[in-house]
Design a protein around this motif. Structure first.
Motif, PDB file in Angstrom:
ATOM      1  N   LYS A 243       0.839  -1.205   0.000  1.00 16.68           N
ATOM      2  CA  LYS A 243       0.000   0.000   0.000  1.00 16.68           C
ATOM      3  C   LYS A 243       0.870   1.249   0.000  1.00 16.68           C
ATOM      4  O   LYS A 243       2.057   1.207   0.363  1.00 16.68           O
ATOM      5  CB  LYS A 243      -0.919   0.007   1.212  1.00 16.68           C
ATOM      6  N   PRO A 244       0.302   2.391  -0.424  1.00 21.32           N
ATOM      7  CA  PRO A 244       1.054   3.645  -0.361  1.00 21.32           C
ATOM      8  C   PRO A 244       1.349   4.011   1.089  1.00 21.32           C
ATOM      9  O   PRO A 244       0.530   3.759   1.980  1.00 21.32           O
ATOM     10  CB  PRO A 244       0.098   4.670  -0.987  1.00 21.32           C
ATOM     11  N   GLY A 252      -4.776   2.350  -4.066  1.00 22.52           N
ATOM     12  CA  GLY A 252      -3.479   1.696  -4.244  1.00 22.52           C
ATOM     13  C   GLY A 252      -3.199   0.581  -3.281  1.00 22.52           C
ATOM     14  O   GLY A 252      -2.070   0.093  -3.214  1.00 22.52           O
ATOM     15  N   VAL A 253      -4.198   0.148  -2.495  1.00 22.11           N
ATOM     16  CA  VAL A 253      -3.994  -0.913  -1.499  1.00 22.11           C
ATOM     17  C   VAL A 253      -4.339  -2.267  -2.104  1.00 22.11           C
ATOM     18  O   VAL A 253      -5.412  -2.444  -2.684  1.00 22.11           O
ATOM     19  CB  VAL A 253      -4.841  -0.672  -0.247  1.00 22.11           C
ATOM     20  N   THR A 254      -3.426  -3.222  -1.976  1.00 21.89           N
ATOM     21  CA  THR A 254      -3.688  -4.604  -2.406  1.00 21.89           C
ATOM     22  C   THR A 254      -3.298  -5.530  -1.260  1.00 21.89           C
ATOM     23  O   THR A 254      -2.200  -5.406  -0.701  1.00 21.89           O
ATOM     24  CB  THR A 254      -2.877  -4.962  -3.659  1.00 21.89           C
ATOM     25  N   VAL A 276       6.032   3.433  -1.163  1.00 23.01           N
ATOM     26  CA  VAL A 276       5.288   2.194  -0.952  1.00 23.01           C
ATOM     27  C   VAL A 276       5.805   1.474   0.288  1.00 23.01           C
ATOM     28  O   VAL A 276       7.009   1.477   0.566  1.00 23.01           O
ATOM     29  CB  VAL A 276       5.422   1.267  -2.184  1.00 23.01           C
ATOM     30  N   MET A 277       4.879   0.884   1.032  1.00 24.27           N
ATOM     31  CA  MET A 277       5.295   0.058   2.161  1.00 24.27           C
ATOM     32  C   MET A 277       4.677  -1.329   2.038  1.00 24.27           C
ATOM     33  O   MET A 277       3.618  -1.515   1.417  1.00 24.27           O
ATOM     34  CB  MET A 277       4.946   0.703   3.497  1.00 24.27           C
ATOM     35  N   VAL A 278       5.383  -2.306   2.608  1.00 19.34           N
ATOM     36  CA  VAL A 278       4.968  -3.711   2.573  1.00 19.34           C
ATOM     37  C   VAL A 278       4.863  -4.192   4.011  1.00 19.34           C
ATOM     38  O   VAL A 278       5.752  -3.941   4.828  1.00 19.34           O
ATOM     39  CB  VAL A 278       5.996  -4.567   1.801  1.00 19.34           C
ATOM     40  N   GLU A 279       3.761  -4.889   4.310  1.00 19.70           N
ATOM     41  CA  GLU A 279       3.618  -5.392   5.668  1.00 19.70           C
ATOM     42  C   GLU A 279       2.919  -6.745   5.662  1.00 19.70           C
ATOM     43  O   GLU A 279       2.299  -7.147   4.667  1.00 19.70           O
ATOM     44  CB  GLU A 279       2.846  -4.404   6.540  1.00 19.70           C
ATOM     45  N   LYS A 280       3.053  -7.427   6.757  1.00 20.17           N
ATOM     46  CA  LYS A 280       2.477  -8.763   6.903  1.00 20.17           C
ATOM     47  C   LYS A 280       0.962  -8.702   6.789  1.00 20.17           C
ATOM     48  O   LYS A 280       0.322  -7.818   7.340  1.00 20.17           O
ATOM     49  CB  LYS A 280       2.870  -9.347   8.265  1.00 20.17           C
ATOM     50  N   TYR A 281       0.395  -9.618   6.010  1.00 18.44           N
ATOM     51  CA  TYR A 281      -1.061  -9.708   5.876  1.00 18.44           C
ATOM     52  C   TYR A 281      -1.618 -10.465   7.070  1.00 18.44           C
ATOM     53  O   TYR A 281      -1.245 -11.613   7.319  1.00 18.44           O
ATOM     54  CB  TYR A 281      -1.425 -10.424   4.582  1.00 18.44           C
ATOM     55  N   LEU A 282      -2.485  -9.796   7.831  1.00 19.29           N
ATOM     56  CA  LEU A 282      -3.138 -10.442   8.962  1.00 19.29           C
ATOM     57  C   LEU A 282      -4.400 -11.109   8.453  1.00 19.29           C
ATOM     58  O   LEU A 282      -5.217 -10.496   7.760  1.00 19.29           O
ATOM     59  CB  LEU A 282      -3.493  -9.416  10.043  1.00 19.29           C
TER      60      LEU A 282
END
Length: 900
Positions: A243-244, A252-254, A276-282
């Motif tokens: 997501k941004p 812009g969120v996937t 852009v940042m990447v994070e763990k999908y909960l």
């Protein structure tokens, strides 16, 4: 049919309390009585137009009536909540005034224009595309009206009685007036911290702040580029969310990314909006919790956009069918948003082994996006009553930690019925200006009045100013308005309030003039009500502004009607009779708050008639305490203000307060009758507002009739021993009041300087000089620079006609130019004379008279000193005089100038 004028009435007006389009429509002879054939052609083009008729009348239907009905029906069919319309014939044959309510001005104007086209098409038998017209109106209405978030707050404010004013075409709205006003923009209010908003916009910073406060958040960080982002995904473990770093509304969120190909598509989508940042999908459900202040007020479970297979239609066809839901729109103006099939949707379908052209089997859930934002087509189910206290506490803690007073907290967990820590859930985002539509109009479950919660946070019940209003006094009438406005404002200021004031001289806020000119209309009133340094407002409400735009406010606390008399400006804008004028001026009385008061002149029957239509109480005033209206009202235990034994008396059942006129300078100890009436009206208003009597007494004593306090209103100057009075009186009633006021003032000889306003009726111009000709010895007529549509010399000729057979006037002159006339009149004055100057250019004329008076005063001092000096011996004086005479004779013979 010809439309000669269109106005937008943006407040309560002559016709109704609704906002409306008003137009003047001319119909030729053939359009004044339309037949059944025309009605048939009209219905073929617009079947939902309704039956053509003239309400409450058997008169024939004109094209103006059809235009009215078509404009209203077009808006109704486009989804606008409008009900009011009217068509009224004027005194001109074939000319009508057409009034139609609108909710959005741009939509009302467009509907009126399209209605004209419809009428002309039906009349000529030409085609008209009603479907395209209604679609155009619906689209414009969606663009123009407030979005669901702002609309929910504004609706709650209106229910509370808080006045609202939209400041832009967007979502910036003023709630309340003056010093008690607040502002919102969507679901953001003026108390929102800019720092808190900055934190919320930076997703990585938000996570760090929340993590440091012990709030559960997912792992992850910003990535420098695509490869770095993929490395983060490997670190935290798939699936991930891309997501941004600074985004909103789900742009812009996937989420739920489990492959490199899907990751690359998601990266491209997010990169459009910045870092852009990447994070763990909960894993779990997507919840939005709304926090206002320090309370959780609503919660919703959000579902991603999806369709259910039927074994017959493709995904694309199923999406098209879902998008037919009238609740779904293209923007944020509807409760749901249309589902889009784009690259993100295609990638999501690919993860389910589908394409947009696949035909999913019956019952299969086909997800079009992993994120569940309503702005991307998702749905919402209300779960407010199911939120565990610990989950609510974590959401409130997150909002307070960031510093947001209206906050949307996004939570991912299996269920809100259990604490987050027990199920590995977390807070993934904290949003400033959160969307409210999922709570107001959820797809499933109970809608929540979150607008009410926001208003309660901004305007706490029971607090001072809980309705956002400040005391508001509206003043209208034929004469005395400006003086009454200024005196009422002075009384409020004496009580320590910062007063905003509008009148024909300008706009004032807390004693400072912020605009000049005739500012007695709604635009100036709105400026006062928007000023943050205003605790109370006193607004002159003239006929012109009422006709042009209506009132600038919905309700007032006090409405003062000074008088109507014989009227003024009659014959303009279809206000032709005194009854027409009464109906127009009555508008402020009709819009008195139920807890407010109308202060009405008991000696004017047309003003008295307004009392029956006042929603609040009525205070009558008159100089004569024995007037039947005063006595009857007092006998009923109601409030009256009158004069008795040299006192202003304020009385009601079991109460009486006296204020000596000798301590009211503006009245000259009660000798100036019209100033007494102005004082009575102002005292009635102050009493109605609950001002302390000591403040009223001090205010009356400190208000004087000079050019700084009330410019152009009975301003008195000393000119070389003569009395000069400057006044802006410009109608027969004002002239009568002035003549009555100066009757008791001593004078050796009386003179008057007058011009006439060209936009008055002929008989009104003649009547002014008829009155003056019976009261003054000398009359100087002048023609000013602006004749207001009259031919050169026409006004002077009418003034001359009024002086024919004058009882007293023996000397009449005509002069071109206001200041030349003033100078000529002043030059003729002698000590003991009285001169009334009816000025046109108020500030300039007053400054000129003041300058001349000061100059005369300076020139008198040397003469007075010379007269007081010791006299020389008679013989020396006689010799000196004879010598001067000889010098003058010599100079006369030789033609040379005598030495000084």
């Amino acid at each position: 049919m010809e439309v000669t004028r269109i106005r937008a009435l943006r407040g309560p007006n002559l016709w109704s309390r609704h906002t409306a389009i008003e137009a003047v429509v001319s119909c030729d002879e053939s359009e004044r009585s339309l037949d059944k054939a025309f009605e048939k052609r009209l219905r073929e083009r617009f079947p939902r137009v309704g039956a053509l008729h003239v309400p409450r009348s058997s008169k024939p239907v004109s094209m103006a009536h059809v235009l009215e009905q078509a404009t209203l029906a077009l808006q109704t069919q486009a989804g606008c909540q409008v009900t009011f319309s009217r068509t009224t014939p004027t005194e001109e044959p074939g000319v009508f005034q057409v009034v139609v309510q609108y909710t959005e001005e741009a939509v009302g104007r467009l509907a009126f224009a399209r209605a004209q086209e419809l009428c002309r098409a039906a009349y000529a038998g030409e085609a008209f595309d009603i479907a395209a017209t209604l679609a155009e109106l619906r689209d414009l209405d969606e663009d123009e009206r407030l979005g669901p978030s702002t609309g929910a707050i504004v609706e709650a404010a209106l229910k509370r009685g808080i006045p609202c004013r939209r400041l832009t075409r967007g979502s910036l709205v003023q709630l309340g007036w003056g010093a008690r006003q607040r502002r919102i923009q969507a679901a953001e209010e003026d108390g929102t911290s800019a720092i808190a908003e900055t934190i919320a916009q930076d997703k990585d910073l938000t996570k760090k702040v929340l993590h440091s406060a012990g709030v559960p958040v997912p792992l992850g960080r910003p990535a420098a580029d695509l490869e770095d982002g993929w490395a983060v995904a490997q670190e935290v473990g798939l699936p991930v969310v891309v997501k941004p770093q600074g985004g909103n509304q789900g742009k812009g969120v996937t989420v739920g990314i489990s492959s490199r190909a899907h990751f690359e598509l998601a990266w491209q989508e997010a990169a459009q909006y910045g870092d852009v940042m990447v994070e763990k999908y909960l894993s779990g459900n997507d919840y939005r919790l709304l926090v206002v202040g320090n309370k959780l007020v609503a919660a919703a479970r959000r579902e991603p956009p999806l369709v259910i297979g039927d074994g017959k239609h493709t995904v694309r066809e199923l999406v098209a069918e879902v998008n037919k839901d009238p609740r779904r729109g293209k923007g944020h103006g509807t409760s749901l948003t249309q589902i889009r099939i784009d690259a993100i949707a295609a990638a999501c379908l690919k993860g389910q082994d589908l394409t947009p052209e696949s035909v999913p089997p019956r019952g299969q859930r086909v997800i079009l996006r992993h994120n569940a934002n309503l702005s991307t087509g998702g749905t919402a189910t209300d779960v407010t009553d199911n939120v565990h206290p610990d989950v609510a506490a974590r959401a409130i803690e997150a909002a307070l930690t960031v510093g947001l007073d209206i906050c949307g907290v996004d939570v991912i967990c299996e269920s809100v019925l259990r604490p987050l820590e027990e199920q590995g859930g977390g807070i993934v985002e904290v949003n400033a200006a959160p969307g409210l539509r999922m709570h107001v109009s959820p797809s499933f479950g109970k809608g929540r009045d979150v607008g009410k919660a926001v208003i309660e946070h901004m305007f706490p019940s029971g607090s001072d100013g809980a309705n956002g209003r400040i005391p508001l006094v509206a003043v209208t009438g034929t004469n005395g308005k400006t003086t009454t406005v200024r005196l009422t404002a002075h009384l409020l200021a004496t009580h320590g309030l910062r007063v905003g004031m509008t009148n024909t001289d300008g706009v004032y806020a807390n004693g400072r003039q912020i605009d000049s000119g005739d500012c007695s209309g709604p635009r100036s009133a709105r400026n006062v009500l928007a000023h943050p340094d205003v605790d109370a407002a006193v607004l002159e409400t003239a006929r012109g502004g009422l006709l042009r735009e209506g009132l600038a406010f919905d309700k007032c606390d006090v409405a003062i009607v000074t008088n109507l008399g014989a009227g003024d400006h009659l014959g303009l804008n279809y206000i032709t009779t005194l009854e027409d004028l009464m109906v127009l001026k009555r508008v402020i009385v009709l819009n008195v708050a139920p807890t407010g008061s109308a202060v009405l002149n008991a000696a004017d029957p047309n003003v008295v008639a307004m009392a029956a239509r006042c929603p609040g109480s009525v205070v009558f005033f008159a100089q004569d305490g024995q007037h039947p209206v005063i006595k009857t009202h007092l006998a009923q235990g109601k409030r009256v203000v009158y004069v008795q034994d040299g006192d202003i008396v304020c009385a009601e059942r079991g109460f009486e307060k006296r204020l000596p006129l000798s301590r009211v300078p503006i009245t000259h100890k009660g000798l100036i009758g019209f100033q007494v009436e102005n004082a009575l009206a102002s005292v009635g208003a102050a009493w109605s507002l609950g001002l302390p009597w000591n403040a009223i007494r001090r205010g009356l004593a400190s208000f004087t009739s000079d050019q700084s306090a009330v410019p152009g209103r009975f301003n008195i100057f000393d000119y070389a021993g003569a009395t000069v009075i400057a006044d802006y009186g410009h109608n027969p009633d004002a002239i009568n009041a002035l003549v009555s006021g100066i009757r008791n003032m001593p004078a050796r000889r009386r003179s008057v300087v007058i011009s006439g306003a060209g936009d008055r009726r002929d008989e009104d111009i003649r009547e002014q000089t008829r009155i003056l000709g019976a009261a003054f010895d000398d009359v100087i007529l002048y023609q000013d620079a602006c004749q207001r549509g009259r031919a050169d010399g026409e006004v002077l000729a009418l003034l001359r006609q009024g002086l024919q057979g004058a009882e007293r006037a023996s000397h009449v002159e005509e002069i071109h130019g206001e200041f030349i006339a003033i100078d000529h009149a002043l030059d003729r004055l002698q000590a003991g004379d009285l001169c009334l100057i009816l000025i046109d250019q108020v500030q300039e004329a007053l400054a000129h008279i003041q300058q001349r008076a000061a100059k005369a005063k300076r020139s008198r001092k040397p003469r007075a000193a010379k007269a007081a000096a010791p006299k020389k011996p008679a013989a020396k004086t006689a010799a000196k005089t004879a010598g001067k005479a000889a010098v003058k004779k010599t100079a006369a013979k030789t033609g040379k100038k005598a030495a000084p």
